[in-house]
Design a protein around this motif. Structure first.
Motif, PDB file in Angstrom:
ATOM      1  N   VAL A 218       0.866  -1.182   0.000  1.00  0.00           N
ATOM      2  CA  VAL A 218       0.000   0.000   0.000  1.00  0.00           C
ATOM      3  C   VAL A 218       0.898   1.225   0.000  1.00  0.00           C
ATOM      4  CG1 VAL A 218      -1.779   1.290   1.229  1.00  0.00           C
ATOM      5  CG2 VAL A 218      -1.800  -1.222   1.264  1.00  0.00           C
ATOM      6  N   ASN A 228      -2.155  -5.216   1.160  1.00  0.00           N
ATOM      7  CA  ASN A 228      -3.520  -5.713   0.982  1.00  0.00           C
ATOM      8  C   ASN A 228      -3.488  -7.097   0.346  1.00  0.00           C
ATOM      9  OD1 ASN A 228      -4.721  -3.452   2.069  1.00  0.00           O
ATOM     10  ND2 ASN A 228      -5.008  -2.427   0.078  1.00  0.00           N
ATOM     11  N   ASN A 230      -6.174 -10.264  -1.331  1.00  0.00           N
ATOM     12  CA  ASN A 230      -7.506 -10.646  -1.787  1.00  0.00           C
ATOM     13  C   ASN A 230      -7.903 -11.958  -1.107  1.00  0.00           C
ATOM     14  OD1 ASN A 230      -9.682 -11.800  -3.315  1.00  0.00           O
ATOM     15  ND2 ASN A 230      -9.228 -10.327  -4.940  1.00  0.00           N
ATOM     16  N   ILE A 235     -11.026  -7.380  -0.134  1.00  0.00           N
ATOM     17  CA  ILE A 235      -9.690  -6.848   0.066  1.00  0.00           C
ATOM     18  C   ILE A 235      -9.428  -6.723   1.568  1.00  0.00           C
ATOM     19  CG2 ILE A 235      -8.105  -4.940  -0.372  1.00  0.00           C
ATOM     20  CD1 ILE A 235      -8.894  -6.603  -2.814  1.00  0.00           C
ATOM     21  N   THR A 237      -6.761  -5.726   4.573  1.00  0.00           N
ATOM     22  CA  THR A 237      -5.533  -5.031   4.967  1.00  0.00           C
ATOM     23  C   THR A 237      -4.800  -5.890   5.988  1.00  0.00           C
ATOM     24  OG1 THR A 237      -6.451  -2.832   4.586  1.00  0.00           O
ATOM     25  CG2 THR A 237      -4.550  -2.982   6.038  1.00  0.00           C
TER      26      THR A 237
END
Length: 337
Positions: A218, A228, A230, A235, A237
């Motif tokens: 990020v 991040n 998936n 998504i 963090t």
């Protein structure tokens, strides 16, 4: 291989005990004398139906007794199915000690000449730390008759009536018998490894465990934001709390603990997930076992599971510590699922 030691303070000296031998740490309660009590035993107390003698390191090592204070504690240790308490003044942290870091006790002298209770000497900075031989200390008092004489006076002479009442209240609380396993409320904890140390999380806040994969950095995010990821279309963090609690992050992380709290969804990097334990409240010892002051701010104590001792992370404190790190607006925020 390094062995974890609990570092404690007594007067101006630092001592260490193998963490695996530590059963719990309690605030100093009212102590009572025993029949033919040796000078280095301050007295006894009832720990949930078990009588525990308390050793005074000052007397044992020839420095003489010290006055009891409300902020003093007792480390309850075990060896050969026998328990004893060691009076201490401070609890510092739990640290790994490698065999090559330990010097022979023969190089160190004690006023009382009781080297048999010292397993070695560790140098930490400019300080010397004595590694106590728990088995020797416990076995030394194992043969005592743990009975209080009739009409005995109390060993701990409190400085004030308020302290006397506090010592008594502690003793009464410690003497309470635990609930049976069927009656005791059980809590579930996930034990993970960070920086080579063990930490525990209440699984009530854990949504799942996933392998670390496809982490995207990020831009301009705080240092603790790893990136991040998936997770099935959402998504997530991911943060590396090793940066927050100032422990080494040399070991690669391979897992992510997904936390869900209200509208927050957050991933925590872990080097490994050790196990899930269902434990009663009695398995929690409310003392700081942190390796740094920052760790102590997010940990509320330790959890003992088998032979493992893990620092118990408080989720609310952790989230507060992350917010206090002042992430820049629009970066490193925790998204909703």
């Amino acid at each position: 291989m390094a062995t974890p030691y609990l570092m404690v303070g007594f007067r101006d000296s630092r001592y260490a005990l193998e963490a695996v031998a530590v059963r719990e740490i309690v605030w100093l309660p009212r102590l009572e004398p025993i029949v033919e009590q040796p000078p280095h035993v301050r007295g006894i107390f009832n720990l949930r139906g078990r009588v525990v003698p308390v050793i005074d390191l000052g007397v044992r090592f020839g420095y003489g007794p010290s006055p009891a204070a409300a902020e003093h504690r007792v480390v309850v240790v075990a060896a050969d199915d026998y328990c004893a308490g060691i009076l201490i003044h401070d609890v510092h942290d739990v640290v790994p000690v490698a065999p090559e870091e330990i010097s022979p006790a023969a190089e160190f002298s004690l006023p009382g000449g009781e080297k048999r209770f010292v397993g070695g000497v560790l140098k930490t900075g400019n300080e010397l730390c004595l590694l106590l031989d728990v088995a020797a200390l416990v076995n030394d008092v194992a043969g005592l008759t743990l009975e209080a004489p009739e009409g005995c006076a109390l060993v701990e002479d409190a400085a004030t009536d308020e302290d006397a009442a506090l010592f008594l209240a502690r003793a009464r609380e410690l003497a309470k018998l635990p609930l049976s396993e069927s009656e005791a409320e059980q809590f579930s904890y996930a034990v993970l490894r960070l920086g080579g140390e063990l930490y525990a999380l209440d699984t009530g806040a854990v949504r799942e465990f996933v392998p670390l994969r496809g982490l995207t950095p990020v831009p301009a995010a705080p240092r603790f934001v790893a990136g991040n990821m998936n997770v099935r279309g959402d998504i997530l963090t991911v943060v590396d709390i090793r940066h927050v609690i100032n422990i080494s992050s040399a070991a690669p992380a391979g897992h992510v603990v997904v936390l869900a709290r209200d509208n927050l969804w957050l991933g925590i990097l872990a080097e490994s997930i050790e196990d899930i334990y269902n434990l009663p409240a009695a398995a929690i010892a409310l003392y700081p076992a942190a390796s740094s002051p920052t760790t102590a701010e997010i940990c509320i104590g330790t959890v003992t599971a088998g032979e493992c001792i893990a620092s118990l992370i408080d989720i609310e404190r952790l989230l507060g510590a992350l917010l206090d790190a002042h992430p820049e607006p629009g970066t490193g925020q925790v998204p909703s699922p």
